[in-house]
Design an enzyme around this catalytic site. Structure first.
Site, PDB file in Angstrom:
ATOM      1  N   LYS A 136     -41.607   8.025  18.384  1.00  0.00           N
ATOM      2  CA  LYS A 136     -40.811   9.185  17.961  1.00  0.00           C
ATOM      3  C   LYS A 136     -39.370   8.936  18.376  1.00  0.00           C
ATOM      4  O   LYS A 136     -39.082   8.680  19.558  1.00  0.00           O
ATOM      5  CB  LYS A 136     -41.362  10.433  18.639  1.00  0.00           C
ATOM      6  CG  LYS A 136     -41.159  11.713  17.865  1.00  0.00           C
ATOM      7  CD  LYS A 136     -41.961  12.817  18.538  1.00  0.00           C
ATOM      8  CE  LYS A 136     -41.812  14.142  17.846  1.00  0.00           C
ATOM      9  NZ  LYS A 136     -42.398  15.224  18.632  1.00  0.00           N
TER      10      LYS A 136
HETATM   11  O1  G3P Z   1     -42.755  18.419  18.654  1.00  0.00           O
HETATM   12  C1  G3P Z   1     -41.601  19.126  18.461  1.00  0.00           C
HETATM   13  C2  G3P Z   1     -41.786  20.594  18.253  1.00  0.00           C
HETATM   14  O2  G3P Z   1     -43.113  20.911  18.268  1.00  0.00           O
HETATM   15  C3  G3P Z   1     -40.991  21.496  19.115  1.00  0.00           C
HETATM   16  O3  G3P Z   1     -41.440  22.814  19.014  1.00  0.00           O
HETATM   17  O4  G3P Z   1     -41.534  25.173  19.653  1.00  0.00           O
HETATM   18  O5  G3P Z   1     -40.194  23.555  21.041  1.00  0.00           O
HETATM   19  O6  G3P Z   1     -39.403  24.239  18.787  1.00  0.00           O
HETATM   20  P1  G3P Z   1     -40.593  24.019  19.656  1.00  0.00           P
END
Ligand code: G3P
Length: 210
Positions: A83
């Site tokens: 990633k």
């Molecule tokens: O993997 C990245 C993503 O899931 C981040 O999520 O909820 O931190 O915006 P969030």
């Protein structure tokens, strides 16, 4: 649409995998930090639980250090996906790692232009963030749909992972917008089975069966 789980918690992954619907796993530095374990150790354990792509994120830095870290992480298991951040260094690292046969996921995507760069760099996956677009009052579903349109128009093989999913509506929007994959936190994934009419129906049938 394939379902990935967005977590670094092995118990959540073990349970989700047991239902037979889990196609892969994504992690990020925040999720790894929450577990208080080393990235390499967590990734290795996840690889023993799930037979599908597992995204492991490199630390920020220049392209060369991302490439070096990506090569090391990729050695852990053939299912590891590197990633990379949506930066010029990330795009450069993506191009190099892909040319070496290493799978990549370009993350923190918020626009069609960014997705286009990832697709041109040959990324295996690109991850638009739905929840964070919502937080900024920007159109999440429209972005997924536009990226899916560009992908279809030009025949890119990069798969779209709808990420930053916070609720069931996001899962539904990702599916309707043509996302290849949704990566879903454990709590939201577990809620996907629920409907009040299913619960009511189960009770009616259970009572009748008595
Ligand atoms: O993997 C990245 C993503 O899931 C981040 O999520 O909820 O931190 O915006 P969030």
């Amino acid at each position: 649409m394939k379902l990935f789980i967005d977590t670094a918690n092995v118990e959540e992954i073990r349970e989700a995998a047991s239902y037979g619907i889990l196609a892969g796993v994504t992690t990020n530095p925040s999720l790894i930090a929450k577990e208080g374990r080393k990235l390499e150790d967590v990734i290795q354990e996840i690889a023993s639980l799930v037979n599908g792509p597992i995204s492991a994120e490199v630390s920020e830095g220049d392209a060369e250090s991302m490439i070096a870290q990506g090569r090391e992480l990729a050695k852990i298991h053939p299912n590891i996906v590197i990633k990379l951040p949506m930066t010029w260094a990330g795009i450069k690292a993506c191009k190099t790692l892909v040319s070496e046969g290493i799978k990549t996921n370009v993350t923190l995507c918020f626009s069609v232009d960014q997705a286009l760069l990832a697709m041109e760099a040959g990324a295996t996956y690109v991850s638009p963030f739905m929840g964070r677009l919502d937080d900024a009052d920007m159109e999440a579903e429209a972005l997924i749909r536009k990226i899916a349109d560009v992908k279809a128009l030009y025949g890119y093989e990069t798969e779209i992972i709808s990420a930053s999913i916070r609720n069931l509506k996001h899962v539904e929007m990702a599916a309707l917008a043509g996302s290849d994959i949704a990566t879903i936190p454990y709590k939201v994934l577990m809620k996907m089975i629920e409907h009040p009419l299913t619960t009511a129906g189960l009770k009616i049938f259970a009572d009748a069966a008595k």
